[in-house]
Design an enzyme around this catalytic site. Structure first.
Site, PDB file in Angstrom:
ATOM      1  N   VAL A   1      27.507  10.742  48.597  1.00  0.00           N
ATOM      2  CA  VAL A   1      26.274  12.345  48.705  1.00  0.00           C
ATOM      3  C   VAL A   1      27.229  12.916  47.363  1.00  0.00           C
ATOM      4  O   VAL A   1      27.170  13.880  47.242  1.00  0.00           O
ATOM      5  CB  VAL A   1      26.382  12.396  50.079  1.00  0.00           C
ATOM      6  CG1 VAL A   1      26.341  13.796  49.689  1.00  0.00           C
ATOM      7  CG2 VAL A   1      25.963  11.846  50.788  1.00  0.00           C
ATOM      8  N   GLY A   2      28.760  12.289  47.076  1.00  0.00           N
ATOM      9  CA  GLY A   2      29.687  12.618  46.148  1.00  0.00           C
ATOM     10  C   GLY A   2      28.594  12.551  44.472  1.00  0.00           C
ATOM     11  O   GLY A   2      29.517  14.118  43.738  1.00  0.00           O
TER      12      GLY A   2
ATOM     13  N   CYS B   1      40.008  11.592  55.999  1.00  0.00           N
ATOM     14  CA  CYS B   1      40.394  10.686  54.429  1.00  0.00           C
ATOM     15  C   CYS B   1      41.382  10.937  54.188  1.00  0.00           C
ATOM     16  O   CYS B   1      41.679   9.395  53.307  1.00  0.00           O
ATOM     17  CB  CYS B   1      39.728  12.181  53.709  1.00  0.00           C
ATOM     18  SG  CYS B   1      40.437  13.545  53.180  1.00  0.00           S
TER      19      CYS B   1
ATOM     20  N   GLU C   1      35.875  16.275  46.953  1.00  0.00           N
ATOM     21  CA  GLU C   1      37.258  15.874  48.263  1.00  0.00           C
ATOM     22  C   GLU C   1      36.600  15.369  48.481  1.00  0.00           C
ATOM     23  O   GLU C   1      35.733  15.156  49.716  1.00  0.00           O
ATOM     24  CB  GLU C   1      37.684  17.164  48.934  1.00  0.00           C
ATOM     25  CG  GLU C   1      38.059  18.192  48.159  1.00  0.00           C
ATOM     26  CD  GLU C   1      39.361  18.021  47.587  1.00  0.00           C
ATOM     27  OE1 GLU C   1      39.897  16.805  47.635  1.00  0.00           O
ATOM     28  OE2 GLU C   1      39.566  18.166  46.366  1.00  0.00           O
TER      29      GLU C   1
ATOM     30  N   GLY D   1      33.190  14.645  51.724  1.00  0.00           N
ATOM     31  CA  GLY D   1      32.738  13.960  52.396  1.00  0.00           C
ATOM     32  C   GLY D   1      32.679  12.462  51.361  1.00  0.00           C
ATOM     33  O   GLY D   1      33.705  12.148  50.990  1.00  0.00           O
TER      34      GLY D   1
END
Length: 523
Positions: A224-225, A276, A242, A220
């Site tokens: 949020v990572g 991505c 990732e 994501g």
């Protein structure tokens, strides 16, 4: 009519799952944290039962996952269409087939992967000892998927978790709600004690992150990572992140621009740019820009004979929030191709903008949509400088037949992946590890890399209690002679004839001492 019925069915299925979760919570009176703890506890107990250590069990689960993809393919494709307007070709190729190919690759190789491997050169001192790398499952993994490839990005890491012998809790993205509901059917195929699908919004993910997982795999965005990494740090849980970033596409004027345009456009319009690894922006010299735009326009007409909006091959933006975000990145004055939007359908045409500056809105964030800005540079050296002035991208794409320039980009830049003369295709090669570096992510997966991601490559050393006299050099009282002996015995620099000679010398010495001691005892 069939699509409408499928859409209604997926909504009913999603609503059913939500009602069951709410009813369960009301019935038990448990908070989300307590429910998450209970689910985690069940899966942890299943892992401790050691059933996943059996290679036959892992293979059975991989085959069950493959059967899920085969039996439920239409339900999955319908869900993907409902979420993203994803056509059968894209849905099958990128979301289902790639996972099936990954499963086949793991089934073909799992026996060799799980086998202990010799550690290699050990030196003379440990020549008669067993030194191994023994793959061991990490334990219980949390896999948090993303909405842009809601099937693929949950199941690809799951394949590695299963083959490594881990148990897993899967948290699909609630943004792609139909696909998340469809994944709930995994409960009918996989061992429900070892593998659980938990659906819900961000509060469910937050509750899950409080549990002491043995590995967290997140796909994501960066914000949020960071939250995931912070939560993992409380338990010192290793993470695979990732993420993404602005992946540049450098175009050298000496390339066949018709081919270049088709390959860039393919990478950009797939999933409406919501990838991505999508080419985020193009860097080229000023004279190349107009030629490239002409080639892109030509490819655009080849791909979409009429308006892309009418094409069943063209996806939509996932929701209104992302639609508004991407639309704001378009500068109408700089649009050369596309630019049309339709809010009612969450449609944004594949859009190419020229003469985009480094301070334009489209260059300040990852686009994650069907907008391609072209930034002109004075020369190829400036292109490298621009790449290096930004965060490390997930991918760098270079289109050039100039080997020295390609080598220079490879040498002077850093990215998760470097691709020359194509886009996206590296994802199709199972033994090419996929992942980012720095701001674009940490950790790798696909093929063997997924297996090792969910494995503890445990060091195992086994020594004999015999020949203890060889260890005297390491015990006090210390002497210069003993230190010299230890250095000689442990060094690994010898190669070829000299190395073989050293082993023969030590072997003969040990054999001679052992024989003398043996006969000494007899006498």
């Amino acid at each position: 009519m069939i699509k409408l019925l499928a859409l209604v069915a997926s909504k009913i299925n999603l609503l059913r799952n939500e009602i069951l979760q709410i009813f369960s919570a009301l019935q038990t009176g448990m908070s989300l944290e307590e429910q998450s703890q209970r689910v985690f506890g069940t899966v942890r107990a299943a892992f401790r039962s050691e059933k996943t250590l059996d290679i036959r069990f892992r293979k059975q689960q991989l085959l069950a996952l493959e059967r899920f993809l085969r039996d439920e393919s239409q339900m999955l494709l319908d869900a993907l269409h409902a979420d993203l307007h994803k056509c059968t070709f894209e849905g099958d190729a990128a979301e289902i087939f790639l996972v099936q190919a990954e499963i086949a690759y793991h089934l073909n190789n799992i026996d060799s992967w799980v086998a202990p491997k010799a550690a290699g050169d050990k030196g003379v001192a440990f020549a008669f000892d067993t030194c191994l790398l023994h793959p061991q499952p990490l334990g219980v993994a949390l896999i948090i998927g993303a909405w842009n490839y809601p099937i693929h990005l949950v199941l690809m890491p799951l394949v590695g978790a299963i083959s490594a012998g881990c148990c897993a809790i899967l948290k699909p993205s609630e943004v792609s709600s139909r696909s998340a509901a469809a994944l709930q059917a995994l409960d009918n195929y996989l061992d429900s004690e070892c593998y659980r699908v938990v659906n819900g919004a961000a509060d469910v993910a937050t509750a899950l992150l409080q549990q002491p997982f043995d590995h967290i795999f997140y796909t994501g965005g960066n914000e949020v990572g960071k939250i995931v990494m912070e939560a993992a740090a409380k338990h010192l849980t290793p993470v695979t992140l990732e993420m993404g970033g602005k992946s540049p596409c450098v175009v050298d004027g000496n390339s066949d621009l018709d081919v270049v345009a088709r390959r860039i456009l393919y990478g950009k319009f797939s999933n409406a740019g919501q990838i991505c690894v999508s080419p985020d922006y193009v860097l080229c010299e000023k004279p190349v820009q107009s030629l490239l735009v002409d080639a892109l326009q030509k490819a655009y007409k080849q791909f979409f004979k009429t308006d892309p909006k009418q094409s069943s091959d063209y996806c939509r933006i996932i929701n209104r929030r992302h639609f508004d975000r991407v639309r704001k990145l378009i500068d109408p004055a700089k649009v050369k191709i596309g630019g049309e939007v339709d809010e009612s359908e969450l449609y944004i045409a594949l859009t190419v903008m020229t003469d985009v500056g480094p301070d334009d809105p489209a260059m300040k964030e990852e686009i994650f949509g069907p907008v391609l800005p072209i930034v002109t540079v004075r020369d190829k050296e400036e292109a490298i400088e621009i790449i290096n002035s930004r965060e490390n991208p997930l991918v760098i794409y270079v289109f050039s037949s100039d080997k020295s320039f390609v080598d220079k980009v490879q040498r002077k830049t850093s990215s998760g992946t470097l691709i020359v003369n194509d886009t996206l295709s590296f994802i199709l090669v199972p033994n090419l590890p996929f992942g980012g570096v720095g701001n674009s992510g940490t950790g790798r997966y696909h093929g063997y890399a997924t297996f090792t991601t969910f494995s503890n490559m445990r060091t195992v050393m086994k020594r004999s209690l015999a020949l203890e006299f060889l260890n005297k050099a390491r015990y006090p009282p210390y002497t210069i002679q003993n230190l010299a002996w230890m250095k000689w015995a442990m060094q690994l620099k010898r190669t070829g004839i000299l190395r073989l000679f050293s082993f023969l010398v030590i072997f003969l010495a040990i054999a001679t001492i052992a024989i003398l001691r043996f006969f000494g005892r007899l006498s």
